[in-house]
Design a protein around this motif. Sequence first.
Motif, mmCIF file in Angstrom:
data_model
loop_
_atom_site.group_PDB
_atom_site.id
_atom_site.type_symbol
_atom_site.label_atom_id
_atom_site.label_comp_id
_atom_site.label_asym_id
_atom_site.label_seq_id
_atom_site.Cartn_x
_atom_site.Cartn_y
_atom_site.Cartn_z
ATOM 1 N N SER A 1 -6.886 2.531 52.815
ATOM 2 C CA SER A 1 -7.576 1.234 52.757
ATOM 3 C C SER A 1 -9.083 1.365 52.869
ATOM 4 O O SER A 1 -9.809 0.437 52.489
ATOM 5 N N PHE B 1 -2.499 0.670 45.950
ATOM 6 C CA PHE B 1 -2.615 -0.055 47.217
ATOM 7 C C PHE B 1 -4.082 -0.409 47.492
ATOM 8 O O PHE B 1 -4.406 -1.540 47.871
ATOM 9 N N ILE C 1 2.981 1.379 53.271
ATOM 10 C CA ILE C 1 2.314 1.375 51.960
ATOM 11 C C ILE C 1 3.403 1.362 50.898
ATOM 12 O O ILE C 1 4.324 2.199 50.948
ATOM 13 N N LYS D 1 7.913 -0.469 44.680
ATOM 14 C CA LYS D 1 7.707 -1.533 45.662
ATOM 15 C C LYS D 1 8.543 -1.351 46.932
ATOM 16 O O LYS D 1 8.848 -2.322 47.626
ATOM 17 N N ARG E 1 -5.337 -3.193 44.941
ATOM 18 C CA ARG E 1 -4.868 -4.552 45.240
ATOM 19 C C ARG E 1 -5.546 -5.119 46.484
ATOM 20 O O ARG E 1 -5.757 -6.325 46.585
ATOM 21 N N ASP F 1 0.229 5.806 44.116
ATOM 22 C CA ASP F 1 0.594 4.770 45.086
ATOM 23 C C ASP F 1 -0.605 4.410 45.961
ATOM 24 O O ASP F 1 -0.856 3.230 46.235
ATOM 25 N N TYR G 1 1.399 -5.625 55.197
ATOM 26 C CA TYR G 1 1.909 -4.257 55.299
ATOM 27 C C TYR G 1 1.732 -3.674 56.703
ATOM 28 O O TYR G 1 1.630 -2.458 56.876
#
Length: 562
Positions: free
Chosen positions: A130, A64, A111, A116, A67, A60, A84
Motif C-alpha cells: 500500500s 491492489f 490482499i 479475488k 485500486r 496481485d 481488507y
Amino acid sequence: MNSNVKIVEPHQARKISNIKTMQKKARKRQKLYSAPGLPKMPPCKHNSKTLKCMLLTSRDIFHFHQRLYRNISKVEQDNYILKYTVATKVKRLRPRKGAKNPRAFAVKYFIPNNTKVLIPVCKKTFLQASRLKSSRIEGVVKRHYDTGGIARKNRGGDRKQFAFASKAEAVEKFIKSFKPLESHYCREQIKVRQYLHPNLNIKKMFIMYNDQSLPGYGVKQGFFRKIFNTRFNIGFGSPRTDVCSFCLQMTEKIKVETSQAKKQELFTQYRIHKLRAKQFFKMLQEDTPGLLIVSFDCEKNLPLPKIPDQTTYYSRQLYYYNFTIVMGTSRSTLAPDNIHAYVWMEDEASKGSNEICSALYHCLNSIDLTGVNKIRLISDGCGGQNKNSIIVSMIMKWLHETTSNIKNIELIFPVTGHSFLPADRVFALNERVVRQRENIIDPKEYKTIIEEHATVHQLATKVTVYDWKGKCKEFLKNTNSWHFQISKCKRLVLKKKGNKINVRGEVSNRNDIRQSKSLLKRGKRLVEMTLNSIPVGVPIKAAKLKDVNNLLTKHYGADGCI
C-alpha cells in the motif's frame, strides 16, 4: 415571466467563492493522497497456515496498489483499507513491561489475488503493497473498531453554517420573492442567468430585507452579499431601450383596466403578440439540413468626420453606410467567413432598395450553396429597403438564374418591435470599437473596424449597383394587383417550377393557406430581364460640404478640407 428567482448550483452561481483557495487546497490534497511510488514486493517468506505472503504475485500487489490510489480521496482510501483489514478483540492480554496502554485489538491483513481470493498477509507486506505509513492504517482501524462505522470526512468545513442556517434560509426566501425581468427580445429562454429591475442593487435589497425581517433575523451586508453571490446567479438589467410599443401599450392597459373580462381580452391580445414574436425567433434559430438562413440589416449611419467638437451636433456631416449580411442561425458563431459587409460612402451611392438588392444579389451569387435546397431570408419590415416589390423581383430573378438545387426561398419579416437580428450583434461589436475612437476622419478607418468581424465588399465602386426599381416596374404587376397584401404579410414564399416563379404571401409564419401565383405582367418573362447598372456618384448638397469643410478646417487647417 411568472416564476420567481431560482437557486442555482454552486458552480453556476454569480460568483464562485474562494476559487483560488479551493484550487490550492485541491492541489495540496492531491499531492498528499497520491501514491508515493510503485509498490514493493515483500521480502518475507511467510507460507504458513495463518500467513501466506508467498502466494502473492507481483501482479496481485500492483493491482491492489492501483485500486487503492484510484481515487485521490482520504475517505475513499480509508474505506478501501477497512475492506481488507479485520480488527478482533485481544483474547489474552499480556502487557509488556514499560508499556503504557495494552493492545485492545489485533489486526489481520489481507490482499486479494487475481481470482479475488483474500490472501492473509503480514503487516509488513501490507505496508509495502500500500505504501502507507503504519500510523495511518492503525488510526483507520482503531476508529472503525471504536465506532463501528465507515470512514467519514470530519476535517474542515464551514463550522458556522448550522449556527446561522435560519438566517441564511430567511435571506434565501427574501431573494426568491423577487420576479426576474423577461428577456427583451425573447430570443431564448434564460436558463441560468436572471435579471432584476435596474433600479435595484445588492445594497438596496439588503436594506429592504433588514427593514422587513423579524427580530433576531437581521444580518450584516457581507452575509447578505455572500448568500446573493454564491447561491443565485442574478444580475441587474439595464434600462430598456427600443421596446415594442405594442407591448408597452398592452402592459399599461392591463394595469389600469378594472373590468376582468376586458383585462382578459387585453391579456389574450398581448399573449398572441408575444407568441408570434417567439415563433419568428424560432424560425431564426432553426438548424435543419439543407436550410440556409440569411439575415441582413443596415447599420446606423456612421458620421464623417467623427470628432469630439460639440459643434458637430449642429453641423451636417457625410455618412458611411454599412449593409451587413449574416449566414447562419442566431446561434451561429459570428466570424468573417459567414458575415459579409457591403460599405459605401454617401457620395458614391444612395441608401435605397437598389443598393440593398444589388448587395444581396451579389452575396447570393458569391456564396457556396452545396447541399442547400432552401434559403430563408430574414430582415426587418422596412418598406423602403426590404419589404417591397423590388426585393421580390430581385429574388425572382436570382432564383430563375441559379443553377443550384434551390427551388424554394422564404422571405421572413418579424413582428413589429421584435426585430433583433444577428446583424445587430455585429453592429454592437463595431460600435464598441467606434466609441473608443475619439477621431475618425478617413472612411478607411471605419472599413478597418468592420473588417475585424466581417468580409468587406465595396459597393458601387467594386460591386455593381443595378436598377432593380426600374426592372420591377417593367416586369412585375403593381402591388395593388397582387393576390395578397404585402404590407400585412409576415412571410413570402417563392417557389420555382420549371421556368416559372410563383409567389404567395402568408400573414402568419406557421400557416400555408394562401395560393401561389405569378407576379409577372402578361407577356413578360424573367429570362428577358436584363440588368442595367447605375453610375457611381451621388451629388452632395453644397451646404453639407460647407459644414464638413468648416469642421475639418477648424481642427486640421486648410489642408484638411475636401
